[in-house]
Design a protein around this motif. Structure first.
Motif, mmCIF file in Angstrom:
data_model
loop_
_atom_site.group_PDB
_atom_site.id
_atom_site.type_symbol
_atom_site.label_atom_id
_atom_site.label_comp_id
_atom_site.label_asym_id
_atom_site.label_seq_id
_atom_site.Cartn_x
_atom_site.Cartn_y
_atom_site.Cartn_z
ATOM 1 N N GLY A 60 0.837 -1.203 0.000
ATOM 2 C CA GLY A 60 0.000 0.000 0.000
ATOM 3 C C GLY A 60 0.865 1.243 0.000
ATOM 4 O O GLY A 60 1.891 1.302 -0.691
ATOM 5 N N VAL A 61 0.470 2.220 0.813
ATOM 6 C CA VAL A 61 1.220 3.474 0.889
ATOM 7 C C VAL A 61 2.700 3.226 1.222
ATOM 8 O O VAL A 61 3.570 3.982 0.817
ATOM 9 C CB VAL A 61 0.577 4.413 1.936
ATOM 10 N N LEU A 62 2.965 2.151 1.936
ATOM 11 C CA LEU A 62 4.355 1.869 2.327
ATOM 12 C C LEU A 62 5.249 1.660 1.114
ATOM 13 O O LEU A 62 6.440 1.918 1.174
ATOM 14 C CB LEU A 62 4.413 0.612 3.210
ATOM 15 N N VAL A 63 4.688 1.170 -0.001
ATOM 16 C CA VAL A 63 5.521 1.012 -1.196
ATOM 17 C C VAL A 63 5.301 2.089 -2.250
ATOM 18 O O VAL A 63 6.221 2.428 -2.977
ATOM 19 C CB VAL A 63 5.375 -0.370 -1.885
ATOM 20 N N TYR A 64 4.076 2.633 -2.349
ATOM 21 C CA TYR A 64 3.918 3.618 -3.413
ATOM 22 C C TYR A 64 4.041 5.054 -2.908
ATOM 23 O O TYR A 64 4.356 5.954 -3.675
ATOM 24 C CB TYR A 64 2.632 3.391 -4.219
ATOM 25 N N GLY A 65 3.805 5.275 -1.615
ATOM 26 C CA GLY A 65 3.777 6.642 -1.103
ATOM 27 C C GLY A 65 5.035 7.052 -0.356
ATOM 28 O O GLY A 65 5.720 7.994 -0.745
ATOM 29 N N ILE A 66 5.344 6.349 0.716
ATOM 30 C CA ILE A 66 6.461 6.753 1.570
ATOM 31 C C ILE A 66 7.781 6.450 0.854
ATOM 32 O O ILE A 66 8.000 5.336 0.427
ATOM 33 C CB ILE A 66 6.385 6.041 2.938
ATOM 34 N N PRO A 67 8.645 7.465 0.700
ATOM 35 C CA PRO A 67 9.844 7.286 -0.115
ATOM 36 C C PRO A 67 10.887 6.361 0.505
ATOM 37 O O PRO A 67 10.937 6.173 1.719
ATOM 38 C CB PRO A 67 10.415 8.700 -0.237
ATOM 39 N N GLU A 68 11.703 5.847 -0.377
ATOM 40 C CA GLU A 68 12.831 4.974 -0.046
ATOM 41 C C GLU A 68 13.711 5.567 1.067
ATOM 42 O O GLU A 68 14.150 4.864 1.957
ATOM 43 C CB GLU A 68 13.646 4.784 -1.334
ATOM 44 N N PHE A 69 13.938 6.889 1.032
ATOM 45 C CA PHE A 69 14.879 7.469 1.998
ATOM 46 C C PHE A 69 14.301 7.509 3.413
ATOM 47 O O PHE A 69 14.987 7.813 4.377
ATOM 48 C CB PHE A 69 15.377 8.848 1.551
ATOM 49 N N ARG A 70 13.000 7.225 3.516
ATOM 50 C CA ARG A 70 12.386 7.208 4.835
ATOM 51 C C ARG A 70 12.057 5.773 5.258
ATOM 52 O O ARG A 70 12.060 5.434 6.430
ATOM 53 C CB ARG A 70 11.103 8.028 4.783
ATOM 54 N N LEU A 71 11.725 4.970 4.279
ATOM 55 C CA LEU A 71 11.364 3.583 4.557
ATOM 56 C C LEU A 71 11.850 2.734 3.382
ATOM 57 O O LEU A 71 11.164 2.633 2.364
ATOM 58 C CB LEU A 71 9.833 3.475 4.700
ATOM 59 N N PRO A 72 13.031 2.130 3.506
ATOM 60 C CA PRO A 72 13.559 1.353 2.380
ATOM 61 C C PRO A 72 12.594 0.240 1.983
ATOM 62 O O PRO A 72 12.032 -0.433 2.832
ATOM 63 C CB PRO A 72 14.860 0.777 2.953
ATOM 64 N N LYS A 73 12.418 0.094 0.680
ATOM 65 C CA LYS A 73 11.447 -0.888 0.190
ATOM 66 C C LYS A 73 11.869 -2.309 0.523
ATOM 67 O O LYS A 73 11.051 -3.216 0.605
ATOM 68 C CB LYS A 73 11.219 -0.734 -1.316
ATOM 69 N N ARG B 141 5.187 7.300 -9.202
ATOM 70 C CA ARG B 141 6.194 7.197 -10.258
ATOM 71 C C ARG B 141 7.584 6.997 -9.656
ATOM 72 O O ARG B 141 8.346 6.156 -10.100
ATOM 73 C CB ARG B 141 6.198 8.465 -11.129
ATOM 74 N N VAL B 142 7.893 7.781 -8.613
ATOM 75 C CA VAL B 142 9.246 7.722 -8.073
ATOM 76 C C VAL B 142 9.461 6.467 -7.212
ATOM 77 O O VAL B 142 10.471 5.787 -7.346
ATOM 78 C CB VAL B 142 9.560 8.991 -7.251
ATOM 79 N N ASN B 143 8.514 6.165 -6.332
ATOM 80 C CA ASN B 143 8.736 5.062 -5.383
ATOM 81 C C ASN B 143 8.428 3.700 -5.971
ATOM 82 O O ASN B 143 9.270 2.828 -6.029
ATOM 83 C CB ASN B 143 7.870 5.245 -4.140
ATOM 84 N N LEU B 144 7.165 3.532 -6.379
ATOM 85 C CA LEU B 144 6.764 2.206 -6.861
ATOM 86 C C LEU B 144 7.444 1.880 -8.184
ATOM 87 O O LEU B 144 7.915 0.772 -8.396
ATOM 88 C CB LEU B 144 5.238 2.153 -7.024
ATOM 89 N N MET B 145 7.488 2.859 -9.082
ATOM 90 C CA MET B 145 8.011 2.602 -10.425
ATOM 91 C C MET B 145 9.498 2.964 -10.547
ATOM 92 O O MET B 145 10.085 2.804 -11.596
ATOM 93 C CB MET B 145 7.189 3.369 -11.472
ATOM 94 N N LYS B 146 10.072 3.492 -9.458
ATOM 95 C CA LYS B 146 11.501 3.805 -9.407
ATOM 96 C C LYS B 146 11.965 4.760 -10.508
ATOM 97 O O LYS B 146 13.024 4.575 -11.119
ATOM 98 C CB LYS B 146 12.327 2.519 -9.445
ATOM 99 N N ALA B 147 11.162 5.786 -10.759
ATOM 100 C CA ALA B 147 11.524 6.749 -11.805
ATOM 101 C C ALA B 147 12.814 7.491 -11.449
ATOM 102 O O ALA B 147 13.454 8.067 -12.322
ATOM 103 C CB ALA B 147 10.386 7.746 -12.025
#
Ligand SMILES: Cc1cc2nc3c(=O)[nH]c(=O)nc-3n(C[C@H](O)[C@H](O)[C@H](O)COP(=O)(O)OP(=O)(O)OC[C@H]3O[C@@H](n4cnc5c(N)ncnc54)[C@H](O)[C@@H]3O)c2cc1C
Ligand SMILES: Cc1cc2nc3c(=O)[nH]c(=O)nc-3n(C[C@H](O)[C@H](O)[C@H](O)COP(=O)(O)OP(=O)(O)OC[C@H]3O[C@@H](n4cnc5c(N)ncnc54)[C@H](O)[C@@H]3O)c2cc1C
Ligand code: SF4
Ligand code: SF4
Ligand code: FES
Lengths: 281, 463
Positions: free
Chosen positions: B175-188, B259-265
């Motif tokens: 959910g939000v943990l992968v598409y919303g909260i960024p890698e730098f705060r919560l590594p996927k 785009r940035v988190n889930l799709m790693k743009a």
């Protein structure tokens, strides 16, 4: 994983694939689309379900190779698989209640048009179909369309087959000839849909178009696919993809489709020079 | 030994370095840090901290186990209540929850409960271990949505002996943990490992599966599921309905972050999904989502502004995030609200027009209501606008399940704390019920619903 069980080259840059997707095949209706992702690094792209076989549990997709993802997809073979496939998405098309329908398809839009043409025909409407392409090699699904149309008209921009000119030329002739057409369905490049919408407006005939906005999720959670219809913002993936052509702001759609042009070119050139998956090295 | 008044500091990546990468900002305690911080806990007879935790983590008990260096016991205690401790330790707004009530906090800084929780969870993730999957003997339950609420309910139900299937619309769980909260705060990678743990419990994940489209709730019952938990979140982006919102360069925070988190743009063109960020970006809003968008834009090379209509005091974002954003150089325009986005002839954003605001009387939320100051408009040149003013509940499930009642805001009506909906055998929880809230509240709802579903199915079998 979603396995490709059949592949057919319809035209040099136009391919058909049949994919195993029993859950989607069970529910899909004409007008629905899917979103797919080929592999872990891939983009999510929407494609219309051109046909389906509920018994076999498969869906058929027809696509034109226009950029990185569709070209990559075109290189997959029978037995290969897609990593992700989700659907059926979008509102399906209202088929019942029409007596005489003109279906207009341009380029790869013809693939999107086919399931709707078939549905109108099977629902008992009189179906007049027009399909056009830039040149003869790019014409697709002529036999298939012929089988589900009362009349079929073909055009090419360069005159290499059928009528020399645009689909709108024929549309105008047909609208002049038949004053009892109750619906025009136009699917193709944005300028073509815009022209069809303008023409039908003059004749006071309802015109449905299918919009190809850029999408990410396809479920209404990003708003990236927003379009302006009747002055209001709509999400193509959940409110569409079919809309009343007389209300669509086509210029806005065209602008939005061009936003990533540079990125699209970069990802294509990058791939071909790095010895990537394109198999050109 | 006298008590230390302050929290043991958390090592962080230097702000000058970190704005050039997407690696985690907060680096986590070392074992020595953790032991030092654990010593600060008074092991209170009446541990007030507990009442601030929606999933009832036995806080003094797990901290006591750290003191004894029995980390195995510490993680066992944590996991008895919290299925996703590595995530909560990172993203819970602790200052409003457990740490708010900590006795130490009355005179000094509270115990850094979140940081300790994170340390134990990371210790656990980094060791090899086997999770025993529990034999499912009690019947089939469907969970819709693999965000924190759904994952928690699924894990708890599996532990109770149910055969659980989670249906998720996206191609990844979280959910939000992968598409919303960024890698730098919560590594996927952390989310992935916590999801892995839930799978090891015997939970089946069906990705790319949209309830309401691929199948309806009623069809799930036909397929033999005996109860359904709906946890589809608040994923519908709100726009502001101001002129220019459709211009190229205007993103909803959802689209931008997905785009940035889930799709790693941020790794384009290696990853094929593009993102376009110009020289200067304006983010509208003042919550966690706005902070995440602003800090992400910064890392993509832009100068980043947050425009918020109230003052800094009213900002709903976590304190730590505001602090980090400032450290990194995000600029804030408080008491300002956009009225128009201005574009060029190509339909691309070139500027944003805002109006200054002042605070009036408190509104229903208890915060002072912002009022526009007439004639105070100003224009700032920007290349992108990211709208982060909140999300509404996802309408897909309610729309295709007419016997589930919803409120006028689109949230699902529940009869009680357990999340019982107006449809028999269907429960709901998380953001789809409360509107956009927090990870830990969503998990709390998942936990209560799991218990209620067990009760419901047990009663049904007796009758
Ligand atoms: C609901 C829906 C159904 C669709 N069904 C079909 C289908 O059945 N068959 C088919 O061939 N195509 C279909 N499309 C279009 C298809 O999704 C795009 O062609 C595809 O996303 C392009 O990806 P790419 O990476 O290959 O090209 P890109 O590199 O992304 O783009 C290359 C070129 O295509 C244009 N383009 C980019 N995205 C789109 C888009 N969404 N639509 C049209 N042009 C675009 C760009 O402006 C650019 O000129 C559909 C689109 C939508 C929204
Ligand atoms: C950018 C951002 C930053 C945040 N930062 C924090 C923070 O630091 N701390 C904090 O506590 N909270 C934070 N929050 C809030 C928190 O993430 C949410 O409150 C929480 O994730 C809600 O959990 P949920 O399980 O209810 O829903 P979600 O996490 O939204 O998950 C719902 C899932 O259901 C899926 N779904 C939706 N519809 C369907 C369907 N029809 N069929 C199948 N699947 C479906 C979705 O794809 C999604 O995966 C943040 C939120 C955002 C957006
Ligand atoms: S789960 Fe969150 S609220 Fe509960 S103890 Fe841990 S950090 Fe505190
Ligand atoms: S209230 Fe604070 S000091 Fe007391 S047990 Fe909880 S964490 Fe420890
Ligand atoms: S594609 Fe994201 S809302 Fe339509």
């Amino acid at each position: 994983m979603y396995r490709i069980i059949r592949k057919k080259v319809l035209a040099p840059t136009m391919k058909l694939i049949e994919v195993e997707a029993p859950d989607i095949a069970a529910k899909v209706l004409p007008g629905n689309f899917v979103i797919l992702r080929i592999d872990e690094k891939g983009e999510r792209i929407p494609l219309t379900v051109a046909d389906y076989d509920r018994k076999k549990g498969t869906i058929t997709l027809i696509f034109q190779e226009v950029g990185y993802t569709t070209k990559h997809l075109g290189r997959l073979e029978e037995g290969d698989a897609l990593l992700d496939l989700v659907g059926p998405l979008g509102e399906h098309m209202q088929i019942e209640g029409y007596k005489k329908v003109i279906c207009v398809g341009g380029g790869s839009g013809t693939a999107l048009l086919y399931p709707k043409t078939k549905a109108f025909y099977e629902a008992g409407a009189k179906v007049l179909t027009i399909t056009g392409a830039r040149t003869k090699e790019l014409l697709i699904l002529l036999d298939e369309l012929d089988a589900v149309s009362d009349e079929l008209y073909v055009t090419t921009d360069d005159g290499s087959y059928g009528h020399h000119g645009f689909v709108t030329d024929i549309l105008k002739e047909l609208l002049d000839k038949h004053d009892d057409v109750d619906l025009v369905v136009a699917i193709g490049p944005v300028p073509m849909m815009k022209a069809c919408a303008e023409l039908t407006r003059e004749y006071g005939v309802k015109c449905i178009v299918s919009l190809n906005a850029i999408m990410v999720d396809g479920t209404g959670m990003c708003g990236g696919c927003r379009v302006i219809v009747g002055g209001e913002t709509k999400f193509t993936c959940v409110d569409g993809p079919a809309f009343d052509g007389h209300l669509v702001d086509f210029d806005d759609l065209m602008r939005r489709l061009s936003y990533y042009k540079k990125h699209e070119e970069e990802v294509l050139s990058n791939e071909c020079c790095s010895g990537g998956e394109c198999k050109c090295h | 030994m006298p008590l230390k008044p302050n929290k043991t500091p958390m090592p962080v990546q230097d702000s000058k370095e970190r704005i050039k990468n997407f690696n985690e900002v907060a680096l986590g305690y070392s074992e020595a840090d953790a032991l030092k911080e654990a010593e600060r806990c008074l092991n209170c007879k009446k541990p007030l901290c507990k009442q601030g935790c929606p999933v009832e983590v036995p806080i003094p008990e797990f901290i006591q186990a750290i003191k004894e260096k029995d980390y195995e016991k510490a993680i066992e205690i944590l996991k008895s209540k919290n299925n996703l401790p590595a995530i909560c330790g990172r993203v819970c707004p602790q200052e409003n929850q457990c740490e708010k009530y900590c006795v130490m906090g009355k005179k000094h800084e509270p115990v850094a409960i979140g940081r300790l929780e994170r340390w134990v969870a990371d210790w656990d993730l980094n060791r090899k271990k086997e999770v025993k999957s529990i034999e499912a003997t009690k019947g089939k339950v469907a969970v819709v949505g693999a965000g924190p609420a759904g994952l928690t309910a699924a894990a708890d139900l599996a532990k109770m002996g149910y055969k659980v299937t989670v249906f998720e619309a996206f191609h990844k769980a979280g959910g939000v943990l992968v598409y919303g909260i960024p890698e730098f705060r919560l590594p996927k990678e952390i989310v992935k490992r916590e999801v892995e743990y839930i799978k090891q419990l015997g939970v089946e994940l069906k990705l790319n599966f949209i309830i309401g489209k691929t199948k309806t709730i009623d069809e799930l019952f036909e397929d033999g599921y005996e109860a359904v938990f709906i946890a589809t979140g608040a994923g519908l982006p709100r726009f502001m309905n101001i002129p220019g919102e459709n211009l190229n360069g205007v993103y909803s925070a959802n689209e931008f972050l997905t785009r940035v988190n889930l799709m790693k743009a941020y790794r384009f063109p290696e990853y094929k999904t593009p993102i376009r960020v110009g020289k200067r970006v304006a983010v509208i809003g003042g919550g966690n989502v706005a902070m995440d968008a602003a800090r992400t834009a910064l890392r993509l090379g832009a100068e980043s502004y947050v425009i918020y209509r109230r003052s800094e005091k009213e900002m709903p974002a976590r304190l730590e995030e505001i602090h980090h954003a400032k450290e990194e150089g995000v600029k804030f325009k408080f008491l300002a609200n956009p009225v128009e986005i201005i574009g060029n002839e190509k339909g691309e954003v070139i500027a944003i027009k805002c109006i200054d605001m002042e605070l009036g009387e408190p509104d229903e939320s208890g915060r002072r209501r912002p009022i526009p100051k007439e004639g105070s408009e100003w224009v700032m040149e920007v290349d992108n606008v990211i709208i982060a003013i909140g999300n509404s509940p996802n309408p897909l499930v309610p729309r295709t399940t007419p016997d589930i009642e919803t409120t006028k805001w689109g949230t699902i009506v529940v009869k009680n704390e357990d999340g019982e909906t107006t449809k028999e055998g269907v429960f709901a929880g998380g953001d789809i019920v409360t509107g956009a809230a927090t990870v830990i509240e969503a998990m709390g709802a998942g936990k209560r619903a799991a218990r209620a579903i067990d009760q419901y199915l047990t009663n049904k079998k007796i009758m």
